[in-house]
Design a protein around this motif. Structure first.
Motif, PDB file in Angstrom:
ATOM      1  N   HIS A 155       0.813  -1.205   0.000  1.00 41.42           N
ATOM      2  CA  HIS A 155       0.000   0.000   0.000  1.00 41.42           C
ATOM      3  C   HIS A 155       0.852   1.263   0.000  1.00 41.42           C
ATOM      4  O   HIS A 155       0.483   2.251  -0.623  1.00 41.42           O
ATOM      5  N   SER A 156       1.968   1.278   0.715  1.00 37.20           N
ATOM      6  CA  SER A 156       2.811   2.465   0.772  1.00 37.20           C
ATOM      7  C   SER A 156       3.498   2.679  -0.575  1.00 37.20           C
ATOM      8  O   SER A 156       4.251   1.829  -1.047  1.00 37.20           O
ATOM      9  N   LEU A 157       3.215   3.819  -1.187  1.00 39.01           N
ATOM     10  CA  LEU A 157       3.828   4.124  -2.476  1.00 39.01           C
ATOM     11  C   LEU A 157       5.347   4.157  -2.357  1.00 39.01           C
ATOM     12  O   LEU A 157       6.057   3.642  -3.224  1.00 39.01           O
ATOM     13  N   ALA A 191      -0.758   3.866  -2.350  1.00 39.20           N
ATOM     14  CA  ALA A 191      -0.654   3.685  -3.795  1.00 39.20           C
ATOM     15  C   ALA A 191      -2.013   3.424  -4.429  1.00 39.20           C
ATOM     16  O   ALA A 191      -2.301   3.884  -5.537  1.00 39.20           O
ATOM     17  N   ASP A 192      -2.877   2.693  -3.736  1.00 45.26           N
ATOM     18  CA  ASP A 192      -4.185   2.354  -4.295  1.00 45.26           C
ATOM     19  C   ASP A 192      -5.082   3.577  -4.437  1.00 45.26           C
ATOM     20  O   ASP A 192      -5.963   3.610  -5.301  1.00 45.26           O
ATOM     21  N   ASN A 199      -1.654  -1.219  -8.494  1.00 48.43           N
ATOM     22  CA  ASN A 199      -1.344  -2.535  -7.952  1.00 48.43           C
ATOM     23  C   ASN A 199      -1.917  -3.653  -8.823  1.00 48.43           C
ATOM     24  O   ASN A 199      -1.279  -4.688  -9.032  1.00 48.43           O
ATOM     25  N   ASN A 200      -3.119  -3.464  -9.336  1.00 44.78           N
ATOM     26  CA  ASN A 200      -3.703  -4.479 -10.210  1.00 44.78           C
ATOM     27  C   ASN A 200      -2.910  -4.626 -11.501  1.00 44.78           C
ATOM     28  O   ASN A 200      -2.685  -5.738 -11.989  1.00 44.78           O
ATOM     29  N   ALA A 201      -2.486  -3.494 -12.059  1.00 43.52           N
ATOM     30  CA  ALA A 201      -1.678  -3.550 -13.277  1.00 43.52           C
ATOM     31  C   ALA A 201      -0.332  -4.200 -12.996  1.00 43.52           C
ATOM     32  O   ALA A 201       0.212  -4.925 -13.836  1.00 43.52           O
ATOM     33  N   LEU A 202       0.194  -3.966 -11.797  1.00 43.50           N
ATOM     34  CA  LEU A 202       1.448  -4.597 -11.391  1.00 43.50           C
ATOM     35  C   LEU A 202       1.290  -6.112 -11.347  1.00 43.50           C
ATOM     36  O   LEU A 202       2.164  -6.872 -11.787  1.00 43.50           O
ATOM     37  N   ALA A 424      -4.946  10.721  -0.170  1.00 42.37           N
ATOM     38  CA  ALA A 424      -4.196   9.511  -0.493  1.00 42.37           C
ATOM     39  C   ALA A 424      -3.286   9.063   0.642  1.00 42.37           C
ATOM     40  O   ALA A 424      -2.514   8.112   0.475  1.00 42.37           O
ATOM     41  N   ALA A 425      -3.340   9.720   1.797  1.00 40.38           N
ATOM     42  CA  ALA A 425      -2.497   9.317   2.922  1.00 40.38           C
ATOM     43  C   ALA A 425      -2.896   7.932   3.414  1.00 40.38           C
ATOM     44  O   ALA A 425      -4.074   7.557   3.381  1.00 40.38           O
ATOM     45  N   LEU A 426      -1.917   7.176   3.862  1.00 39.67           N
ATOM     46  CA  LEU A 426      -2.192   5.828   4.362  1.00 39.67           C
ATOM     47  C   LEU A 426      -3.223   5.881   5.494  1.00 39.67           C
ATOM     48  O   LEU A 426      -3.092   6.670   6.429  1.00 39.67           O
ATOM     49  N   GLY A 427      -4.228   5.045   5.409  1.00 40.94           N
ATOM     50  CA  GLY A 427      -5.265   4.977   6.428  1.00 40.94           C
ATOM     51  C   GLY A 427      -6.365   6.004   6.271  1.00 40.94           C
ATOM     52  O   GLY A 427      -7.405   5.920   6.931  1.00 40.94           O
TER      53      GLY A 427
END
Length: 490
Positions: A155-157, A191-192, A199-202, A424-427
């Motif tokens: 999740h963390s970019l 990142a999501d 992430n899905n494309a990854l 877009a911050a985590l959480g």
């Protein structure tokens, strides 16, 4: 059918709406309610509406000193602009693009094309390799060879980029972009949320660079190029919104600081400082910043009673310069900095970016310098306006690679903003989803603004429309079921 329609119209006219906060979110939500005939009152504590959209006269030129553009994605902002009769004012930035400065061993270089949040699709591309060097390109290439053990789960970019592509891509390409866009470190960005689908494309492609290439397929635009502005400044949008509200008999009151909000029975009451009588309404739209919104609603909606996380504080110094050396636009339309290389985080060369600004400046140059990020107070903190302008000029000189003497400064204006927590911050997505569920469970209440929708008009405008539509439908159609908004990024 006619009788039902007449009753609906009468019901709308009898419905009172109070909007607390006169930024773009509040004005748009107010407009949506006023359009169906509701009686709308907007209360804003500032001396002018608009929130982060601010203008000032600098050396005789009326300029944006806050938000200067909007992202084109979704088309919602353009739709609003056209609805308000401002389509002929829409303007696009110069295609020259921005530069990156403070690159170790390199100094300055144009921002690469074809990336996502600074992540390159091809580390061997000349404009990318110029910034990260051969060793950085080889390290990034290993992304294509690594086993997909953790694909699609980070999740963390920042951690994602560092693990897959290495420190040089992270520090020299991604960090400048997230600091400039979100005022936050990439390690703190989800990142999501920041790059939906990455992430899905990854997972599909097996590499991060491959994921970016897939997402950017067919697009070679520079970062930030998918934006538009308004000739004469973004304040023309605020003026048009206020004018349209007044045409619809809505009331927009500035200098009206709401100090308390309560609800008794089906009636909301907003207490205004220095006013003896509360403003009463059937519907409340809270369009204030997060700290104010939570404080005002805490007594009525206990689920919102908590202290928000510290938000980034940013200061922007807008300068008018008599500097012929800038005629050649030496660093394109602006500059992002590698974190730690300068005291400023970004610069916009407005006369190089916007033709209407160049026309208004009449041979002079307009430069905006931004300071401050998450957990990092602006370098202008504690300085008086004269010292802040001098620091901005010195930073601009270094960032643009041009000697700018103090005598070139014709005028400067400094604005201070407390930004919303990055969406877009985590959480943050989970926090916002919980707030939305709590708000939706409270009859007659909507909450709008960047702290829920995310920063930028392309996020704020559609969210304000959805939220106002949700409560006006519930008010007009008593049996309507209010949906619970669970998508924090909508």
């Amino acid at each position: 059918m006619t009788q039902e329609f007449d009753e609906l119209v009468s019901h709308a006219h009898d419905t009172r709406v109070v909007v607390v906060g006169g930024g773009i979110a509040g004005l748009v939500a107010a407009l949506e309610c006023a359009k169906v005939g509701m009686r709308v009152t907007v209360l804003d504590g500032a001396d002018r509406p608009g929130g982060a959209i601010r203008t000032a006269e600098v050396a005789g030129i009326r300029l944006d000193t806050g938000a200067e553009s909007y992202a084109t994605r979704g088309g919602t902002v353009r739709d609003l602009i056209e609805e308000l009769g401002l389509a002929d004012r829409i303007t696009t930035p110069d295609a020259a693009g921005a530069w990156l400065v403070g690159i170790p061993g390199v100094g300055a270089a144009p921002l690469p094309t074809g990336g996502v949040l600074g992540i390159p699709a091809n580390p061997w591309a000349p404009d990318v390799r110029r910034i990260i060097g051969w060793t950085g390109a080889w390290r990034a290439y290993l992304d294509r060879l690594r086993p997909p053990l953790t694909i699609g789960h980070e999740h963390s970019l920042g951690r994602l980029v560092r693990t897959r592509l290495g420190a040089k891509v992270l520090d020299r390409l991604v960090s400048p972009v997230t600091t400039g866009v979100y005022s936050a470190r990439p390690e703190d960005i989800d990142a999501d949320v920041a790059a939906p689908g990455l992430n899905n494309a990854l997972t599909r492609t097996g590499s991060l660079t491959g994921a970016v290439a897939q997402m950017r397929s067919g697009s070679g635009s520079r970062p930030g190029s998918a934006v538009e502005g308004l000739a004469g400044g973004m304040s023309t949008l605020v003026d048009a919104l206020v004018a349209r509200l007044q045409e619809l008999d809505a009331t927009v009151t500035t200098g009206a600081e709401v100090i308390a909000v309560s609800r008794e029975g089906g009636t909301w009451r907003a207490a205004v400082a220095h006013e003896e009588t509360d403003v009463e309404a059937d519907l409340l739209i809270m369009a204030a910043p997060e700290d104010t919104a939570r404080r005002l609603l805490a007594g009525t909606v206990p689920g919102l009673a908590r202290e928000p996380r510290p938000a980034p504080v940013v200061e922007v110094v807008t300068m008018v310069l008599d500097a012929p050396a800038l005629h050649a636009a030496p660093r394109g339309t602006g500059v992002l900095t590698v974190p730690g290389a300068f005291r400023a985080k970004a610069l916009t060369h407005s006369t190089a970016k916007w033709s209407w600004v160049a026309d208004a400046a009449d041979g002079r140059h307009v430069v905006r310098v931004s300071f401050g990020a998450q957990g990092e107070p602006p370098a202008t903190e504690g300085l008086d306006d004269t010292a802040a302008a001098a620091l901005a000029l010195a930073e601009a000189s270094a960032m643009l690679g041009v000697e700018l003497e103090l005598r070139a400064l014709r005028g400067a204006v400094r604005e201070r903003y407390t930004q919303s927590q990055p969406g877009a911050a985590l959480g943050r997505a989970a926090e916002v989803a919980e707030v939305r569920r709590t708000v939706a469970a409270t009859p007659g209440l909507a909450v709008v603004g960047a702290w829920l929708a995310g920063a930028g008009l392309a996020q704020v405008v559609p969210d304000a429309r959805r939220e106002s539509d949700r409560i006006r439908r519930a008010a007009l159609f008593e049996n309507a079921t209010e949906p619970v908004e669970g998508d924090a990024t909508a």
